[in-house]
Write a protein that holds these residues in place. Structure first.
Motif, short mmCIF file in Angstrom:
data_model
loop_
_atom_site.label_atom_id
_atom_site.label_comp_id
_atom_site.label_asym_id
_atom_site.label_seq_id
_atom_site.Cartn_x
_atom_site.Cartn_y
_atom_site.Cartn_z
N ALA A 284 0.82 -1.21 0.00
CA ALA A 284 0.00 0.00 0.00
C ALA A 284 0.86 1.25 0.00
CB ALA A 284 -0.94 -0.02 1.21
N LEU A 285 1.92 1.25 0.80
CA LEU A 285 2.78 2.42 0.90
C LEU A 285 3.56 2.65 -0.40
CD1 LEU A 285 3.89 4.68 2.68
CD2 LEU A 285 5.68 3.11 3.42
N ASP A 291 3.80 5.73 -6.88
CA ASP A 291 2.82 5.68 -7.97
C ASP A 291 2.98 4.39 -8.78
OD1 ASP A 291 0.66 6.56 -9.46
OD2 ASP A 291 1.88 7.70 -10.87
N LEU A 292 3.01 3.28 -8.09
CA LEU A 292 3.15 1.98 -8.73
C LEU A 292 1.80 1.31 -8.85
CD1 LEU A 292 6.29 0.64 -6.81
CD2 LEU A 292 6.24 1.85 -9.00
N GLY A 293 1.60 0.64 -9.99
CA GLY A 293 0.36 -0.09 -10.21
C GLY A 293 0.46 -1.53 -9.78
N ALA A 294 -0.62 -2.27 -10.03
CA ALA A 294 -0.68 -3.67 -9.61
C ALA A 294 0.38 -4.51 -10.29
CB ALA A 294 -2.07 -4.23 -9.91
N LEU A 297 3.78 -3.83 -8.55
CA LEU A 297 3.79 -4.39 -7.20
C LEU A 297 3.87 -5.91 -7.23
CD1 LEU A 297 1.14 -2.10 -5.47
CD2 LEU A 297 3.61 -2.13 -5.05
N ALA A 298 3.28 -6.50 -8.27
CA ALA A 298 3.33 -7.96 -8.40
C ALA A 298 4.74 -8.45 -8.68
CB ALA A 298 2.39 -8.42 -9.51
N GLN A 299 5.59 -7.59 -9.24
CA GLN A 299 6.98 -7.96 -9.47
C GLN A 299 7.85 -7.72 -8.23
OE1 GLN A 299 8.61 -6.76 -13.43
NE2 GLN A 299 6.58 -5.86 -13.75
N ILE A 300 7.43 -6.77 -7.40
CA ILE A 300 8.16 -6.51 -6.16
C ILE A 300 7.81 -7.55 -5.10
CG2 ILE A 300 8.53 -4.83 -4.30
CD1 ILE A 300 7.88 -2.63 -6.35
N PHE A 301 6.52 -7.88 -5.03
CA PHE A 301 6.04 -8.93 -4.11
C PHE A 301 5.31 -9.98 -4.95
CE2 PHE A 301 6.02 -4.97 -1.59
CZ PHE A 301 6.96 -5.33 -0.64
N THR A 307 -4.58 -7.86 1.15
CA THR A 307 -5.82 -8.43 1.71
C THR A 307 -6.43 -7.55 2.78
OG1 THR A 307 -4.53 -9.69 3.33
CG2 THR A 307 -5.01 -10.77 1.25
N GLN A 308 -5.64 -6.68 3.38
CA GLN A 308 -6.12 -5.82 4.47
C GLN A 308 -6.60 -4.50 3.87
OE1 GLN A 308 -7.54 -5.73 7.40
NE2 GLN A 308 -5.77 -6.25 8.66
N GLN A 309 -7.87 -4.39 3.64
CA GLN A 309 -8.41 -3.24 2.91
C GLN A 309 -8.32 -1.93 3.69
OE1 GLN A 309 -9.43 -3.51 -0.36
NE2 GLN A 309 -8.58 -5.56 -0.11
N ASN A 310 -8.30 -1.98 5.00
CA ASN A 310 -8.34 -0.73 5.77
C ASN A 310 -6.99 -0.04 5.87
OD1 ASN A 310 -7.03 -2.42 7.54
ND2 ASN A 310 -8.41 -2.06 9.27
N ILE A 311 -5.98 -0.53 5.16
CA ILE A 311 -4.70 0.18 5.13
C ILE A 311 -4.35 0.64 3.72
CG2 ILE A 311 -3.80 -1.10 7.10
CD1 ILE A 311 -2.05 -2.61 5.09
N LEU A 312 -5.31 0.66 2.85
CA LEU A 312 -5.05 1.02 1.45
C LEU A 312 -4.79 2.51 1.27
CD1 LEU A 312 -7.56 -1.25 -0.49
CD2 LEU A 312 -5.12 -1.55 -0.19
N SER A 313 -5.13 3.33 2.25
CA SER A 313 -4.94 4.78 2.13
C SER A 313 -4.02 5.27 3.24
CB SER A 313 -6.29 5.49 2.19
OG SER A 313 -7.12 5.10 1.12
#
Length: 316
Positions: A284-285, A291-294, A297-301, A307-313
């Motif tokens: 999320a961070l 400004d990374l997209g999905a 991020l899929a290549q970094i992790f 899965t934890q939606q309440n930390i998306l912002s």
């Protein structure tokens, strides 16, 4: 009334009041272990579900950073950690209380020999010259500050010392964008009150030095503090807390789901249960800060999605 800062961390209260400090409790990994070594490897590789990875998530991030400066990634310790290992270039810088730790390559005679050895146009020569250029740039950026600091001023604690030098690099022309620092001696088995008071005080003081040294640049900086034992916490326990600091952090709050300390909620009837995967926080961070997209991020992790939606912002 539920949580509070340890008194040794009083220097960070201004960040909390300014809404630039937040915490995520009950963090950990989907793969459980009580080994400090495995726990550290999990959090640095970012792939606890796949131990075949031999590089670190911070190195994979470098590929997506703007620019290509050889000094954009710095490991403040002198010996590369797993989190920075990989195909992307990283500069290692060891700083002692008396200055930058000298290497044989810093001697003019050695430099001349290596310059001649790698004078030909080859990939190995290119790597060598990139390394020399990076080290020269970092030494130049720190030289003036080193001279000022040596004029009778008492040497600070090593973590604060490294933090001060790192801030100098990030606001200089060295083009440093990401960095990694370690602070050891957290494997507390006895005398925890005294040890935590000492260690937390050093950690808080070092972070404050970094923040002050960054100046206006702090508004564009994100700092993550995570126990390097990853998921094992103090005395090989489960569950941990991640700290987030920075000018853009949506702070003055606690993220994640707090399971409580009731015996019915404990992991293996003795430890804090994990409710947030550490990759949720980092994904999320990183996504917001860089400004990374999905896809990135899929290549970094690899093979992981938040899965934890309440930390998306986490950022404003």
């Amino acid at each position: 009334g539920e949580f509070g800062l340890h008194p040794s961390l009083h220097t960070l209260m201004p960040q909390w009041d300014a809404e630039q400090l937040a915490f995520v409790h009950a963090c950990g990994s989907s793969v459980m272990t009580r080994s400090h070594f495995q726990g550290q490897d999990y959090i640095e590789s970012g792939t606890p579900d796949d131990t075949t990875f031999t590089d670190g998530w911070l190195n994979r991030l470098i590929h997506f950073l703007p620019g290509s400066s050889p000094t954009q990634a710095v490991n403040m310790g002198g010996q590369s950690s797993l989190i920075f290992k990989g195909s992307e270039a990283v500069t290692n810088l060891a700083v002692t209380r008396s200055g930058i730790r000298q290497l044989p390559i810093d001697r003019p005679q050695i430099q001349a020999i290596f310059d001649d050895l790698y004078a030909r146009d080859s990939r190995l020569a290119e790597i060598y010259h990139e390394g020399r250029t990076a080290r020269d740039a970092l030494l130049s950026a720190l030289n003036e500050e080193m001279m000022e600091a040596s004029r009778g001023a008492p040497a600070p604690g090593q973590f604060a010392n490294n933090a001060r030098h790192l801030a100098r690099l990030m606001v200089s022309d060295a083009s440093t964008q990401v960095a990694f620092m370690e602070l050891g001696q957290w494997d507390t088995h006895v005398n925890e009150n005294r040890k935590l008071e000492r260690n937390l005080g050093a950690l808080g003081a070092g972070l404050n030095v970094l923040i002050q040294g960054l100046g206006p640049g702090y508004q564009n900086t994100a700092i993550v503090v995570s126990a390097e034992t990853g998921i094992v916490g103090t005395d090989h326990g489960s569950g941990n807390v991640m700290w987030l600091l920075g000018g853009g952090i949506r702070g003055k709050q606690v993220y994640g789901d707090w399971p409580g300390l009731a015996s019915t909620e404990q992991y293996e009837s003795r430890d804090l249960a994990i409710t947030t995967d550490f990759r949720d926080v980092l994904s999320a961070l990183l996504g917001q800060h860089f400004d990374l997209g999905a896809d990135e991020l899929a290549q970094i992790f690899p093979d992981y999605s938040v899965t934890q939606q309440n930390i998306l912002s986490l950022l404003r």
